[in-house]
Design a protein around this motif. Structure first.
Motif, PDB file in Angstrom:
ATOM      1  N   LYS A 182       0.814  -1.162   0.042  1.00 58.14           N
ATOM      2  CA  LYS A 182      -0.058   0.106   0.038  1.00 58.14           C
ATOM      3  C   LYS A 182       0.817   1.272   0.076  1.00 58.14           C
ATOM      4  O   LYS A 182       0.604   2.325  -0.744  1.00 58.14           O
ATOM      5  CB  LYS A 182      -0.818  -0.009   1.226  1.00 58.14           C
ATOM      6  CG  LYS A 182      -1.916  -0.989   1.375  1.00 58.14           C
ATOM      7  CD  LYS A 182      -3.073  -0.701   0.614  1.00 58.14           C
ATOM      8  CE  LYS A 182      -4.192  -1.690   0.739  1.00 58.14           C
ATOM      9  NZ  LYS A 182      -5.458  -1.530  -0.411  1.00 58.14           N
ATOM     10  N   ILE A 183       1.932   1.152   0.981  1.00 60.12           N
ATOM     11  CA  ILE A 183       2.731   2.442   0.892  1.00 60.12           C
ATOM     12  C   ILE A 183       3.560   2.692  -0.462  1.00 60.12           C
ATOM     13  O   ILE A 183       3.913   3.665  -0.675  1.00 60.12           O
ATOM     14  CB  ILE A 183       3.861   2.306   2.128  1.00 60.12           C
ATOM     15  CG1 ILE A 183       3.101   2.192   3.352  1.00 60.12           C
ATOM     16  CG2 ILE A 183       4.653   3.399   2.302  1.00 60.12           C
ATOM     17  CD1 ILE A 183       3.885   1.586   4.672  1.00 60.12           C
ATOM     18  N   LEU A 184       4.128   1.517  -0.970  1.00 64.79           N
ATOM     19  CA  LEU A 184       4.720   1.745  -2.177  1.00 64.79           C
ATOM     20  C   LEU A 184       3.737   2.253  -3.307  1.00 64.79           C
ATOM     21  O   LEU A 184       4.249   3.066  -4.308  1.00 64.79           O
ATOM     22  CB  LEU A 184       5.147   0.000  -2.745  1.00 64.79           C
ATOM     23  CG  LEU A 184       6.510  -0.306  -2.121  1.00 64.79           C
ATOM     24  CD1 LEU A 184       7.009  -1.895  -2.636  1.00 64.79           C
ATOM     25  CD2 LEU A 184       7.521   0.675  -2.475  1.00 64.79           C
ATOM     26  N   LYS A 185       2.506   1.788  -3.293  1.00 68.94           N
ATOM     27  CA  LYS A 185       1.575   2.498  -4.320  1.00 68.94           C
ATOM     28  C   LYS A 185       1.425   4.040  -3.956  1.00 68.94           C
ATOM     29  O   LYS A 185       1.335   4.767  -5.111  1.00 68.94           O
ATOM     30  CB  LYS A 185       0.256   1.905  -4.271  1.00 68.94           C
ATOM     31  CG  LYS A 185      -0.752   2.132  -5.089  1.00 68.94           C
ATOM     32  CD  LYS A 185      -1.972   1.383  -5.063  1.00 68.94           C
ATOM     33  CE  LYS A 185      -2.915   1.720  -6.302  1.00 68.94           C
ATOM     34  NZ  LYS A 185      -4.548   1.168  -6.196  1.00 68.94           N
ATOM     35  N   VAL A 186       1.602   4.325  -2.873  1.00 66.09           N
ATOM     36  CA  VAL A 186       1.294   5.914  -2.796  1.00 66.09           C
ATOM     37  C   VAL A 186       2.530   6.366  -3.167  1.00 66.09           C
ATOM     38  O   VAL A 186       2.677   7.419  -3.845  1.00 66.09           O
ATOM     39  CB  VAL A 186       1.274   6.078  -1.193  1.00 66.09           C
ATOM     40  CG1 VAL A 186       1.291   7.534  -0.924  1.00 66.09           C
ATOM     41  CG2 VAL A 186      -0.094   5.421  -0.544  1.00 66.09           C
ATOM     42  N   ALA A 187       3.760   5.790  -2.968  1.00 70.50           N
ATOM     43  CA  ALA A 187       5.073   6.430  -3.257  1.00 70.50           C
ATOM     44  C   ALA A 187       5.158   6.487  -4.789  1.00 70.50           C
ATOM     45  O   ALA A 187       5.591   7.356  -5.616  1.00 70.50           O
ATOM     46  CB  ALA A 187       6.136   5.692  -2.640  1.00 70.50           C
ATOM     47  N   HIS A 188       4.781   5.518  -5.467  1.00 69.52           N
ATOM     48  CA  HIS A 188       4.701   5.053  -6.833  1.00 69.52           C
ATOM     49  C   HIS A 188       3.772   6.276  -7.468  1.00 69.52           C
ATOM     50  O   HIS A 188       4.086   6.943  -8.501  1.00 69.52           O
ATOM     51  CB  HIS A 188       4.401   3.976  -7.367  1.00 69.52           C
ATOM     52  CG  HIS A 188       5.333   2.918  -7.049  1.00 69.52           C
ATOM     53  ND1 HIS A 188       5.087   1.537  -7.247  1.00 69.52           N
ATOM     54  CD2 HIS A 188       6.438   3.165  -6.486  1.00 69.52           C
ATOM     55  CE1 HIS A 188       6.375   1.024  -6.749  1.00 69.52           C
ATOM     56  NE2 HIS A 188       7.235   1.687  -6.256  1.00 69.52           N
ATOM     57  N   MET A 189       2.669   6.410  -6.883  1.00 66.84           N
ATOM     58  CA  MET A 189       1.654   7.554  -7.608  1.00 66.84           C
ATOM     59  C   MET A 189       2.153   8.956  -7.282  1.00 66.84           C
ATOM     60  O   MET A 189       2.337   9.670  -8.187  1.00 66.84           O
ATOM     61  CB  MET A 189       0.196   7.273  -6.801  1.00 66.84           C
ATOM     62  CG  MET A 189      -0.596   6.129  -7.268  1.00 66.84           C
ATOM     63  SD  MET A 189      -2.096   6.460  -6.416  1.00 66.84           S
ATOM     64  CE  MET A 189      -3.058   5.282  -7.288  1.00 66.84           C
ATOM     65  N   THR A 190       2.904   9.208  -6.230  1.00 70.42           N
ATOM     66  CA  THR A 190       3.605  10.643  -5.936  1.00 70.42           C
ATOM     67  C   THR A 190       4.722  10.750  -6.935  1.00 70.42           C
ATOM     68  O   THR A 190       5.014  11.828  -7.445  1.00 70.42           O
ATOM     69  CB  THR A 190       4.114  10.604  -4.525  1.00 70.42           C
ATOM     70  OG1 THR A 190       3.069  10.455  -3.473  1.00 70.42           O
ATOM     71  CG2 THR A 190       4.631  12.159  -4.109  1.00 70.42           C
TER      72      THR A 190
END
Length: 205
Positions: A182-190
């Motif tokens: 989940k955190i990686l997805k946030v980072a990738h979106m950012t």
């Protein structure tokens, strides 16, 4: 007798049916080939996403917002920031809920709380970026753009720090896998948002 059907009548009927079918098929193919506004906007998003690090995620997260984005690079960057913010907020809320659940060790809870704090900082920075993006016009365009780039870069750093907090043996099992994903997805979106912002800045360079 005039008006009567001779032996050729069935052939005429078949011929007329074939003509009607061929014409209908041709018109359908022309209609399908004609680009609509929705298709054009979707292709704009697909093309713009090619400049990002995670183009598939970029397209999947923004294609549903095609009508809001249109063919505007600025709206594209704005919507990308929006989905990053929404995802960061939902991930943070999920982590708070998990941290208050049973079966978590003190070390795991500590890592979760540290990560939530990092995400909180990232959320604040993304919000500031969105606010500035709405005012991105006029003579101070470059100054505002520089602020946005700085804040989004800081948000990405916070998210990366949060991800690193779950490395090693701090947390094991399925919970670690889900949360880290989940955190990686946030980072990738950012990261994608930052790439689109940089592309927007380059257009005004």
């Amino acid at each position: 007798m005039e008006g009567s059907c001779n032996n050729r009548c069935p052939f005429r009927i078949v011929f007329l049916i074939l003509v009607a079918f061929t014409t209908s098929s041709f018109m359908e193919s022309v209609s399908a080939a004609r680009p609509t506004a929705g298709n054009t906007h979707t292709e704009f998003i697909r093309t713009s996403c090619k400049s990002t690090t995670y183009p598939n995620l970029c397209f999947s997260s923004l294609s549903g917002r095609a009508s809001a984005i249109g063919a505007s690079p600025q709206l594209m960057a704005h919507e990308s920031l929006t989905v990053s913010l929404v995802t960061a907020l939902s991930t943070s809320a999920m982590m708070v809920k998990v941290a208050h659940g049973q079966g978590m060790t003190r070390r795991e809870v500590g890592a979760m709380r540290d990560c939530v704090e990092e995400l909180s900082d990232a959320v604040a920075e993304l919000r500031k970026s969105l606010g500035e993006m709405k005012e991105l016009r006029g003579e101070d365009f470059d100054l505002k753009m520089n602020d946005i780039q700085t804040w989004v870069s800081a948000a990405l750093t916070d998210e990366d720090t949060c991800t690193e907090g779950f490395g090693g043996k701090v947390m094991n099992g399925k919970v670690k896998t889900v949360i880290r994903g989940k955190i990686l997805k946030v980072a990738h979106m950012t990261s994608n948002a930052l790439a689109l912002i940089n592309s927007l800045a380059a257009l005004h360079g």
